[in-house]
Write a protein that holds these residues in place. Structure first.
Motif, PDB file in Angstrom:
ATOM      1  N   LEU A   6       0.835  -1.198   0.000  1.00 21.33           N
ATOM      2  CA  LEU A   6       0.000   0.000   0.000  1.00 21.33           C
ATOM      3  C   LEU A   6       0.870   1.249   0.000  1.00 21.33           C
ATOM      4  O   LEU A   6       1.999   1.221   0.480  1.00 21.33           O
ATOM      5  N   PRO A   7       0.308   2.360  -0.481  1.00 20.68           N
ATOM      6  CA  PRO A   7       1.069   3.613  -0.458  1.00 20.68           C
ATOM      7  C   PRO A   7       1.108   4.258   0.934  1.00 20.68           C
ATOM      8  O   PRO A   7       1.589   5.364   1.081  1.00 20.68           O
ATOM      9  N   PHE A   8       0.610   3.549   1.937  1.00 21.87           N
ATOM     10  CA  PHE A   8       0.583   4.054   3.307  1.00 21.87           C
ATOM     11  C   PHE A   8       0.627   2.874   4.269  1.00 21.87           C
ATOM     12  O   PHE A   8       0.343   1.741   3.890  1.00 21.87           O
ATOM     13  N   GLU A   9       0.974   3.137   5.506  1.00 18.94           N
ATOM     14  CA  GLU A   9       0.937   2.116   6.558  1.00 18.94           C
ATOM     15  C   GLU A   9      -0.440   2.194   7.217  1.00 18.94           C
ATOM     16  O   GLU A   9      -0.806   3.221   7.782  1.00 18.94           O
ATOM     17  N   PRO A  10      -1.245   1.128   7.132  1.00 23.18           N
ATOM     18  CA  PRO A  10      -2.592   1.204   7.691  1.00 23.18           C
ATOM     19  C   PRO A  10      -2.578   1.407   9.208  1.00 23.18           C
ATOM     20  O   PRO A  10      -1.885   0.701   9.934  1.00 23.18           O
ATOM     21  N   LEU A  35     -22.665  -0.939 -12.651  1.00 19.04           N
ATOM     22  CA  LEU A  35     -22.955  -0.156 -11.447  1.00 19.04           C
ATOM     23  C   LEU A  35     -21.707   0.027 -10.588  1.00 19.04           C
ATOM     24  O   LEU A  35     -21.467   1.116 -10.047  1.00 19.04           O
ATOM     25  N   LEU A  36     -20.914  -1.023 -10.466  1.00 16.86           N
ATOM     26  CA  LEU A  36     -19.654  -0.898  -9.724  1.00 16.86           C
ATOM     27  C   LEU A  36     -18.765   0.155 -10.369  1.00 16.86           C
ATOM     28  O   LEU A  36     -18.206   1.014  -9.682  1.00 16.86           O
ATOM     29  N   ALA A  37     -18.647   0.103 -11.694  1.00 15.61           N
ATOM     30  CA  ALA A  37     -17.786   1.054 -12.405  1.00 15.61           C
ATOM     31  C   ALA A  37     -18.323   2.477 -12.305  1.00 15.61           C
ATOM     32  O   ALA A  37     -17.545   3.426 -12.169  1.00 15.61           O
ATOM     33  N   GLU A  38     -19.627   2.627 -12.357  1.00 16.72           N
ATOM     34  CA  GLU A  38     -20.246   3.963 -12.332  1.00 16.72           C
ATOM     35  C   GLU A  38     -20.233   4.605 -10.949  1.00 16.72           C
ATOM     36  O   GLU A  38     -20.018   5.810 -10.819  1.00 16.72           O
ATOM     37  N   GLN A  39     -20.508   3.816  -9.904  1.00 17.45           N
ATOM     38  CA  GLN A  39     -20.739   4.380  -8.579  1.00 17.45           C
ATOM     39  C   GLN A  39     -19.675   4.039  -7.543  1.00 17.45           C
ATOM     40  O   GLN A  39     -19.352   4.869  -6.699  1.00 17.45           O
ATOM     41  N   PHE A  40     -19.161   2.823  -7.587  1.00 19.67           N
ATOM     42  CA  PHE A  40     -18.250   2.354  -6.536  1.00 19.67           C
ATOM     43  C   PHE A  40     -16.800   2.712  -6.849  1.00 19.67           C
ATOM     44  O   PHE A  40     -16.089   3.239  -6.000  1.00 19.67           O
ATOM     45  N   THR A  41     -16.379   2.442  -8.072  1.00 21.68           N
ATOM     46  CA  THR A  41     -14.991   2.695  -8.460  1.00 21.68           C
ATOM     47  C   THR A  41     -14.583   4.161  -8.305  1.00 21.68           C
ATOM     48  O   THR A  41     -13.477   4.434  -7.818  1.00 21.68           O
ATOM     49  N   PRO A  42     -15.431   5.128  -8.675  1.00 16.75           N
ATOM     50  CA  PRO A  42     -15.027   6.527  -8.464  1.00 16.75           C
ATOM     51  C   PRO A  42     -14.761   6.870  -7.001  1.00 16.75           C
ATOM     52  O   PRO A  42     -13.860   7.647  -6.702  1.00 16.75           O
ATOM     53  N   ILE A  43     -15.502   6.253  -6.098  1.00 18.75           N
ATOM     54  CA  ILE A  43     -15.263   6.484  -4.671  1.00 18.75           C
ATOM     55  C   ILE A  43     -13.923   5.882  -4.266  1.00 18.75           C
ATOM     56  O   ILE A  43     -13.157   6.501  -3.524  1.00 18.75           O
ATOM     57  N   LEU A  44     -13.634   4.691  -4.760  1.00 12.46           N
ATOM     58  CA  LEU A  44     -12.342   4.069  -4.454  1.00 12.46           C
ATOM     59  C   LEU A  44     -11.191   4.929  -4.959  1.00 12.46           C
ATOM     60  O   LEU A  44     -10.197   5.126  -4.258  1.00 12.46           O
ATOM     61  N   LYS A  45     -11.334   5.451  -6.168  1.00 16.24           N
ATOM     62  CA  LYS A  45     -10.278   6.300  -6.735  1.00 16.24           C
ATOM     63  C   LYS A  45     -10.132   7.593  -5.936  1.00 16.24           C
ATOM     64  O   LYS A  45      -9.014   8.048  -5.689  1.00 16.24           O
ATOM     65  N   LYS A  46     -11.240   8.176  -5.545  1.00 12.67           N
ATOM     66  CA  LYS A  46     -11.214   9.422  -4.776  1.00 12.67           C
ATOM     67  C   LYS A  46     -10.450   9.247  -3.468  1.00 12.67           C
ATOM     68  O   LYS A  46      -9.741  10.143  -3.028  1.00 12.67           O
ATOM     69  N   ALA A  48      -8.173   6.742  -2.759  1.00 12.94           N
ATOM     70  CA  ALA A  48      -7.050   5.811  -2.926  1.00 12.94           C
ATOM     71  C   ALA A  48      -5.804   6.191  -2.129  1.00 12.94           C
ATOM     72  O   ALA A  48      -5.033   5.320  -1.734  1.00 12.94           O
ATOM     73  N   ALA A  49      -5.600   7.458  -1.852  1.00  8.88           N
ATOM     74  CA  ALA A  49      -4.409   7.867  -1.097  1.00  8.88           C
ATOM     75  C   ALA A  49      -4.479   7.429   0.363  1.00  8.88           C
ATOM     76  O   ALA A  49      -3.450   7.313   1.024  1.00  8.88           O
ATOM     77  N   GLY A  50      -5.687   7.160   0.858  1.00 11.23           N
ATOM     78  CA  GLY A  50      -5.814   6.812   2.267  1.00 11.23           C
ATOM     79  C   GLY A  50      -6.601   5.560   2.556  1.00 11.23           C
ATOM     80  O   GLY A  50      -6.747   5.162   3.715  1.00 11.23           O
ATOM     81  N   ILE A  51      -7.087   4.887   1.514  1.00 13.49           N
ATOM     82  CA  ILE A  51      -7.944   3.709   1.692  1.00 13.49           C
ATOM     83  C   ILE A  51      -7.610   2.660   0.642  1.00 13.49           C
ATOM     84  O   ILE A  51      -7.383   2.993  -0.519  1.00 13.49           O
TER      85      ILE A  51
END
Length: 120
Positions: A6-10, A35-46, A48-51
Protein backbone atom coordinates in the motif's frame (compact mmCIF):
# COMPACT_ATOMS: atom_id res chain seq x y z
CA UNK A 1 4.30 -4.39 11.55
CA UNK A 2 3.68 -6.31 8.38
CA UNK A 3 5.02 -5.44 4.97
CA UNK A 4 2.48 -3.88 2.68
CA UNK A 5 2.32 -2.84 -0.95
CA UNK A 6 0.00 0.00 0.00
CA UNK A 7 1.07 3.61 -0.46
CA UNK A 8 0.58 4.05 3.31
CA UNK A 9 0.94 2.12 6.56
CA UNK A 10 -2.59 1.20 7.69
CA UNK A 11 -3.54 2.59 11.08
CA UNK A 12 -6.85 0.77 10.93
CA UNK A 13 -8.35 -2.23 9.18
CA UNK A 14 -12.12 -2.51 8.97
CA UNK A 15 -13.97 -5.69 8.10
CA UNK A 16 -17.41 -4.86 6.72
CA UNK A 17 -19.68 -7.87 6.73
CA UNK A 18 -22.28 -7.38 3.99
CA UNK A 19 -25.11 -9.33 2.44
CA UNK A 20 -26.24 -8.92 -1.15
CA UNK A 21 -29.83 -7.78 -1.54
CA UNK A 22 -32.41 -9.40 -3.81
CA UNK A 23 -32.32 -6.19 -5.87
CA UNK A 24 -28.57 -6.59 -6.52
CA UNK A 25 -28.95 -10.25 -7.39
CA UNK A 26 -31.79 -9.34 -9.78
CA UNK A 27 -29.38 -7.40 -11.97
CA UNK A 28 -27.49 -9.22 -14.69
CA UNK A 29 -23.79 -9.75 -14.05
CA UNK A 30 -23.01 -7.16 -16.72
CA UNK A 31 -25.27 -4.61 -15.03
CA UNK A 32 -23.65 -5.27 -11.64
CA UNK A 33 -20.23 -4.52 -13.08
CA UNK A 34 -21.57 -1.40 -14.78
CA UNK A 35 -22.95 -0.16 -11.45
CA UNK A 36 -19.65 -0.90 -9.72
CA UNK A 37 -17.79 1.05 -12.40
CA UNK A 38 -20.25 3.96 -12.33
CA UNK A 39 -20.74 4.38 -8.58
CA UNK A 40 -18.25 2.35 -6.54
CA UNK A 41 -14.99 2.70 -8.46
CA UNK A 42 -15.03 6.53 -8.46
CA UNK A 43 -15.26 6.48 -4.67
CA UNK A 44 -12.34 4.07 -4.45
CA UNK A 45 -10.28 6.30 -6.74
CA UNK A 46 -11.21 9.42 -4.78
CA UNK A 47 -9.97 7.84 -1.53
CA UNK A 48 -7.05 5.81 -2.93
CA UNK A 49 -4.41 7.87 -1.10
CA UNK A 50 -5.81 6.81 2.27
CA UNK A 51 -7.94 3.71 1.69
CA UNK A 52 -7.48 0.29 0.10
CA UNK A 53 -10.15 -2.37 -0.40
CA UNK A 54 -10.06 -6.14 -0.70
CA UNK A 55 -13.21 -8.18 -1.47
CA UNK A 56 -13.84 -11.64 -0.03
CA UNK A 57 -16.71 -13.85 -1.20
CA UNK A 58 -18.07 -15.92 1.67
CA UNK A 59 -21.51 -16.92 0.37
CA UNK A 60 -20.15 -20.40 -0.31
CA UNK A 61 -19.61 -20.97 3.42
CA UNK A 62 -21.94 -18.60 5.28
CA UNK A 63 -25.57 -17.54 5.23
CA UNK A 64 -25.63 -14.42 7.41
CA UNK A 65 -23.26 -12.52 5.11
CA UNK A 66 -22.25 -13.02 1.49
CA UNK A 67 -19.14 -10.86 1.33
CA UNK A 68 -16.50 -9.26 3.48
CA UNK A 69 -15.08 -5.92 2.43
CA UNK A 70 -11.70 -5.39 4.07
CA UNK A 71 -10.69 -1.75 4.20
CA UNK A 72 -7.16 -0.69 5.10
CA UNK A 73 -7.16 2.94 6.17
CA UNK A 74 -4.32 5.40 6.60
CA UNK A 75 -6.20 6.86 9.57
CA UNK A 76 -9.67 7.02 11.09
CA UNK A 77 -10.59 10.19 9.24
CA UNK A 78 -9.82 8.64 5.83
CA UNK A 79 -12.16 5.76 6.71
CA UNK A 80 -14.87 8.10 7.95
CA UNK A 81 -14.76 10.12 4.72
CA UNK A 82 -15.03 6.92 2.68
CA UNK A 83 -18.10 5.81 4.62
CA UNK A 84 -19.73 9.21 4.19
CA UNK A 85 -19.38 8.82 0.41
CA UNK A 86 -20.55 5.20 0.39
CA UNK A 87 -23.66 6.10 2.39
CA UNK A 88 -24.71 8.42 -0.44
CA UNK A 89 -24.92 5.49 -2.85
CA UNK A 90 -27.27 2.56 -3.31
CA UNK A 91 -24.41 0.25 -2.30
CA UNK A 92 -25.01 1.16 1.35
CA UNK A 93 -28.05 -0.70 2.71
CA UNK A 94 -29.82 -1.06 -0.63
CA UNK A 95 -27.74 -3.23 -2.93
CA UNK A 96 -25.88 -4.59 0.09
CA UNK A 97 -27.05 -4.80 3.68
CA UNK A 98 -24.28 -3.66 5.99
CA UNK A 99 -24.60 -6.43 8.58
CA UNK A 100 -21.67 -5.64 10.84
CA UNK A 101 -18.57 -3.44 10.93
CA UNK A 102 -15.52 -4.78 12.75
CA UNK A 103 -12.64 -2.30 13.06
CA UNK A 104 -9.26 -3.53 14.20
CA UNK A 105 -5.59 -2.67 14.44
CA UNK A 106 -3.19 -5.28 13.13
CA UNK A 107 -0.77 -6.58 15.75
CA UNK A 108 -1.79 -3.95 18.30
CA UNK A 109 -1.25 -6.45 21.12
CA UNK A 110 2.42 -6.78 20.19
CA UNK A 111 3.01 -3.05 19.76
CA UNK A 112 1.21 -2.27 23.01
CA UNK A 113 3.58 -4.53 24.89
CA UNK A 114 6.63 -3.68 22.79
CA UNK A 115 6.90 -7.25 21.56
CA UNK A 116 7.41 -8.79 18.12
CA UNK A 117 4.25 -9.79 16.29
CA UNK A 118 3.50 -13.48 16.01
CA UNK A 119 3.25 -14.37 12.33
CA UNK A 120 3.25 -17.61 10.38
Amino acid sequence: MTETSLPFEPALTVFMLVKTSPEWLGFSVDRRFELLAEQFTPILKKHAAGIALRFFDVEFYATRVTDVWMWDAKDHHAYELLVEDLRETAFWDRYFDIVEILPGVENAYARNYDRPAINA
